[in-house]
Design an enzyme around this catalytic site. Structure first.
Site: not given
Length: 149
Positions: A56, A106, A118
């Site tokens: 990510c 994240h 993502h």
């Protein structure tokens, strides 16, 4: 639509996600979004920063580099280093606590229209997902914008 999304997310998140979608994007934001979209389908790879695999924060680092913007390597460092914003605009970063610690673990890039791009995790590929999902609403911890020039 963006207002409705913001209201829905605000009711479920510890800190509500507000968005400000606009049709006019700066060159930096357009470059970031173009690179992020070109990364669709790249497999997830922990620590990955190339077309062979991305995690990510590697996706963010790669997309921001396309616009000539240097950002830290990890999602937590990106969260600390970039200016926090109340309203996310396309190209801004969205941070989530997915590891149960309450701290950012994240990151995704806000595309507009209630969606982000993502790298979701092992066994998956860079993808677009809706921010209307309860999973993201419950884990949202903040948004950050492009660093000042």
């Amino acid at each position: 639509m963006a207002l409705l999304l913001a209201v829905l997310l605000a009711g479920c998140a510890s800190r509500g996600l507000e968005t400000a979608d606009t049709t006019a994007l700066s060159l930096d934001r357009a470059l970031i979004l173009a690179e992020a979209r070109q990364s669709l389908g790249i497999p997830y790879r922990y620590g990955g920063t190339s077309s062979r695999g991305l995690d990510c924060s590697g996706l963010v680092q790669r997309a921001y580099a396309r616009a000539g913007i240097s950002v830290p390597r990890t999602s937590r460092a990106q969260f600390r280093a970039l200016p926090q914003v109340e309203q996310a605009r396309p190209g801004d970063l969205l941070f989530f606590a997915t590891a149960g610690s309450g701290k950012p673990s994240h990151v995704g890039i806000y595309l507009g229209g209630g969606e982000m791009i993502h790298a979701p995790g092992r066994g998956r590929q860079v993808t677009i997902t809706s921010l209307g999902l309860d999973y993201w609403q419950e884990r949202f911890v903040g948004a950050a914008s492009l660093p000042a020039p």
